[in-house]
Design an enzyme around this catalytic site. Structure first.
Site, PDB file in Angstrom:
ATOM      1  N   CYS A 220       0.886  -1.163   0.000  1.00  0.00           N
ATOM      2  CA  CYS A 220       0.000   0.000   0.000  1.00  0.00           C
ATOM      3  C   CYS A 220       0.918   1.206   0.000  1.00  0.00           C
ATOM      4  O   CYS A 220       1.565   1.502   1.004  1.00  0.00           O
ATOM      5  CB  CYS A 220      -0.917   0.034   1.225  1.00  0.00           C
ATOM      6  SG  CYS A 220      -1.830   1.587   1.349  1.00  0.00           S
TER       7      CYS A 220
ATOM      8  N   CYS B   4      -0.721   4.274   2.522  1.00  0.00           N
ATOM      9  CA  CYS B   4      -0.560   4.135   3.978  1.00  0.00           C
ATOM     10  C   CYS B   4      -0.246   2.684   4.296  1.00  0.00           C
ATOM     11  O   CYS B   4       0.912   2.286   4.255  1.00  0.00           O
ATOM     12  CB  CYS B   4      -1.771   4.659   4.726  1.00  0.00           C
ATOM     13  SG  CYS B   4      -3.377   4.160   4.080  1.00  0.00           S
ATOM     14  N   SER B   5      -1.253   1.869   4.561  1.00  0.00           N
ATOM     15  CA  SER B   5      -0.972   0.473   4.905  1.00  0.00           C
ATOM     16  C   SER B   5      -2.240  -0.355   4.775  1.00  0.00           C
ATOM     17  O   SER B   5      -2.504  -1.207   5.609  1.00  0.00           O
ATOM     18  CB  SER B   5      -0.439   0.380   6.319  1.00  0.00           C
ATOM     19  OG  SER B   5      -1.387   0.967   7.184  1.00  0.00           O
ATOM     20  N   CYS B   6      -3.029  -0.090   3.734  1.00  0.00           N
ATOM     21  CA  CYS B   6      -4.246  -0.867   3.514  1.00  0.00           C
ATOM     22  C   CYS B   6      -3.851  -2.333   3.358  1.00  0.00           C
ATOM     23  O   CYS B   6      -2.847  -2.640   2.721  1.00  0.00           O
ATOM     24  CB  CYS B   6      -4.973  -0.360   2.270  1.00  0.00           C
ATOM     25  SG  CYS B   6      -5.416   1.387   2.426  1.00  0.00           S
TER      26      CYS B   6
END
Lengths: 105, 186
Positions: B90, B93-95
């Site tokens: 991602c 961000c950090s999906c």
């Protein structure tokens, strides 16, 4: 980069912050697409002068984003948050070791 | 304390239920994690009809299996083949597919991985100990708030007689992100 097993959350405050955010989303008070866009923008700003390692620095960016969103929508104003922060700080200082920490008011 | 302050303000205004927060933490700490994803992969390896359904419409299949889901998020399963190796990042961000893999590891959230997975995937894979044949193309999928990807790794050779439980033990978290391969049977 490691492949060793890790706990879900490295610090209790990471877990609390995560849960608070997911709960606001679950209850319809925070749109996840908006959240991801704002959080991504904060991460980008924080990562300008150094590489973020995905630990505390990641959750610091998360917290800053959530504080800003809650201030924007009027759910938690910055001065209110500052007062409560101080109240919690006093509560931690005044609580004997081992006893549950509670706010006095 | 900054988190406690927010929680207190929101609880006092009735916007947050502290019991719900405990429930969320318990779910993510104890009830969901890569073993959910491994169960899905093992079934896909064993059951061609299930595999077909999973690749077509992962959301329905995952919901039928009773895995915790979240509204507004779609999971897409991408299948590794001898020709294509899939890898997930991602960049924003950090999906991440939480219901299937739990909370992402620190490295998935790091700037280094988020930037380099797209720029130099083969080098990143090598750092994870994965070296692919030259003929295998690497495809990198960028997750978003709406779509999260899960890699369906290739079934290791020598596992023909294994049952679902044994198979799921070969499926590592990293093999479902694409930064690893499943374990080989002993």
């Amino acid at each position: 980069m490691t492949t060793a097993p890790e706990p879900a959350f490295l610090e209790p405050w990471h877990a609390q912050l995560f849960a608070l955010t997911v709960h606001l989303n679950d209850s319809g008070r925070l749109d996840w697409g908006d959240w991801a866009a704002r959080f991504g923008a904060t991460l980008a700003v924080h990562g300008l002068d150094r590489d973020l390692d995905g630990g505390d620095d990641y959750f610091n960016a998360w917290l800053e984003t959530l504080e800003a969103i809650l201030a924007d929508v009027g759910a938690a104003a910055p001065d209110e948050a500052a007062q409560l922060r101080e109240a919690w700080r006093q509560a931690y200082l005044n609580t004997p070791h081992g006893a549950p920490v509670r706010l006095s008011t | 304390m900054r988190v406690k302050a927010l929680e207190t303000i929101l609880t006092r205004k009735g916007l947050v239920d502290p019991a719900a927060l405990d429930e969320i933490i318990d779910t993510y700490q104890n009830r969901i994690g890569p073993k959910n994803g491994a169960e899905v992969v093992a079934r896909a390896w064993s059951d061609p009809a299930f595999r077909g359904a999973l690749l077509r419409d992962a959301d329905s299949v995952i919901a039928e299996m009773g895995h915790y889901g979240r509204q507004g998020e779609h999971v897409v399963v991408v299948e590794n083949t001898p020709e294509i190796h899939n890898m997930v990042v991602c960049t924003l961000c950090s999906c991440y597919p939480w219901p299937l893999l739990g909370i992402p590891p620190g490295w998935y959230k790091s700037d280094a991985y988020r930037a380099r997975a797209v720029r130099e995937p083969r080098r990143v894979l090598a750092e994870f100990g994965v070296t692919l044949p030259e003929a295998t193309a690497v495809r990198v999928w960028d997750s978003t708030a709406e779509v999260r990807y899960l890699v369906l790794p290739m079934r290791p050779e020598g596992t023909e007689s294994m049952d679902l439980t044994q198979l799921s033990e070969l499926v590592t978290r990293d093999s479902m992100i694409g930064t690893g391969l499943p374990k080989s049977p002993r």
